[in-house]
Write a protein that holds these residues in place. Structure first.
Motif: not given
Length: 445
Positions: A263-267, A410-414, A436-445
């Motif tokens: 999902l991080a790669f499929a916005p 959820v956003k992909k890391i550069e 190991t897999l990482f993503v960025n979690f950005v609060p929606r609210m």
């Protein structure tokens, strides 16, 4: 001089005999190899050339303990009825809320979260409390008796890989090399934990009147077996609990890991999923998500199915033919033949799933599912031997996914690898990430 000559003659004779026997053995092996090598060719079946040692895995598993397996499966299935799952949903809900707190806490502390470890903390807690009745708070502190076990189970080595291979494929070698599916220290720990849990449930002799969790089901299974004159050793019972733990925590955690990473790669897919979750939340108001509401969300379920299509927990399934089955005029599968099904290959075959490398949840929407060829989606197997924990896994994943996506983007890391470039663990039994897999979690609210 005579003795020396006699001794020399004996040695020559023995060597000649040894060479002759060795030649006979090599000829026999060569002839047998030729028969094995040409097995599928003689039947006009498309095949990959077999390996001289491992063949095509058609000769490996020799025995299937059906009577005991059937009895155990019938009794353990009661743990995963619809009514039982509804009783479990309060735990999944509570742990999902803690999962959201965990992500927020990691963000606040600047912690770069290993998403597989995080989801394993979550699934360990859910499986521990709903299936085993053992309190656990791994989500918040990453520790606990069951988390100790699951961390061990996630640690692979060449020896463990070889042991698991022999357990499944070459059982004749288990006793020869004393292979174990679980390391001995872990077996001892599991046995101790099982005995302690049984004691907390009242012991082996206390009559079980309800199946609150897996341990109750195991105890009742043993009591019913004793009444029917069937023997079930403690090791057999420990094995059932251990396999449920192994299969329950890891497969769901890995599925969540791949879903979030995809999902991080499929916005666009992520936004569509969020909109469905947000509309559902708006409709139910102050009420929490429940199992029924989550199961009725088509895109949420499509996202999960698409992930386990691309990354099935078991890349293969094995079955033993119970009767003769004629494929065509050239090939008949004889009773007792082990048949291996390439789940990974089928579910990533463009003939059945066009552009299989693409993450397309739309394939599994209700209006499109009838286009899927039967028996090409085998993430949980099919038929009487399908995974009995399927509904439990779906419920666990739905709760976690809905809460995470509702609260975070959820956003992909550069410069991170796209999903198709990520490696798989080569020494494990399940299909799991090899890095190991990482993503960025950005609060929606």
């Amino acid at each position: 001089m005579l003795l020396r000559s006699f001794t020399h003659s004996n040695v020559v004779m023995i060597l000649n005999s040894f060479v002759f026997l060795l030649c006979c053995l090599l000829v026999w092996v060569w002839m047998k190899w030729l028969r094995v090598k040409s097995y599928w060719a003689d039947r006009n079946v498309l095949y990959s050339p077999p390996h001289p040692v491992f063949g095509s895995l058609t000769f490996l598993q020799k025995e299937n303990p059906d009577p005991l397996w059937t009895s155990a499966r019938k009794r353990l299935t009661t743990v995963f009825t619809a009514a039982k799952l509804r009783a479990f949903q309060s735990v999944a809900l509570h742990k999902s809320k803690l999962l959201v707190e965990r992500i927020a806490m990691d963000n606040k502390n600047g912690v770069r979260t290993d998403i597989r470890n995080m989801f394993t903390d979550f699934t360990t807690d859910v499986v521990g409390e709903t299936v085993f009745g053992v309190s656990s708070n791994s989500i918040m502190n990453e520790e606990g008796p069951l988390r100790h076990i699951t961390k061990e189970l996630m640690t692979y080595s060449t020896y463990r890989g070889l042991s698991a291979c022999c357990v499944f494929f070459i059982p004749e070698l288990i006793n020869v090399f004393r292979f174990k599916f679980f390391p001995k220290d872990l077996q001892d720990y599991l046995r101790s934990l099982f005995r302690l849990t049984v004691e907390q449930h009242g012991g082996y002799e206390k009559e079980v009147t309800s199946n609150r969790d897996l341990i109750d089901a195991i105890l009742k299974m043993r009591q019913d077996a004793v009444k029917e004159g069937q023997e079930m050793s403690e090791d057999f019972l420990v094995a059932q609990a251990s396999i449920f733990l192994q299969g329950g925590f890891d497969t769901s955690a890995v599925a969540l890991t791949y879903i979030i990473y995809e999902l991080a790669f499929a916005p666009e897919a992520q936004e569509r999923l969020y909109e469905e979750i947000a509309k559902t939340k708006e409709r139910i108001g102050d009420r929490d998500f429940d199992a029924t509401t989550l199961s009725e969300m088509p895109y949420l379920n499509a996202v999960i199915k698409e992930a386990v299509r691309k990354y099935p927990a078991m890349a293969w399934l094995d079955r033993v033919a119970s009767k003769s089955y004629e494929i065509d005029e050239n090939l008949t599968i004889e009773p007792g033949t082990v048949v291996y099904i390439n789940t990974m290959g089928i579910q990533n075959d463009p003939q059945y799933f066009p552009e299989p490398e693409e993450f397309k949840p739309e394939r599994f929407l209700p209006e499109n599912e009838d286009q899927i060829t039967p028996y090409t989606f085998l993430a949980f197997g099919d038929g009487p031997r399908h995974c009995i924990g399927e509904r439990f896994a779906y419920q666990t994943i739905r709760y976690a996914l809905a809460h995470v996506i509702y609260n975070f983007k959820v956003k992909k890391i550069e410069n991170s690898k796209c999903p198709s470039e990520c490696s798989f663990e080569k020494k494990g039994m399940f299909l799991t990430p090899g890095e190991t897999l990482f993503v960025n979690f950005v609060p929606r609210m």
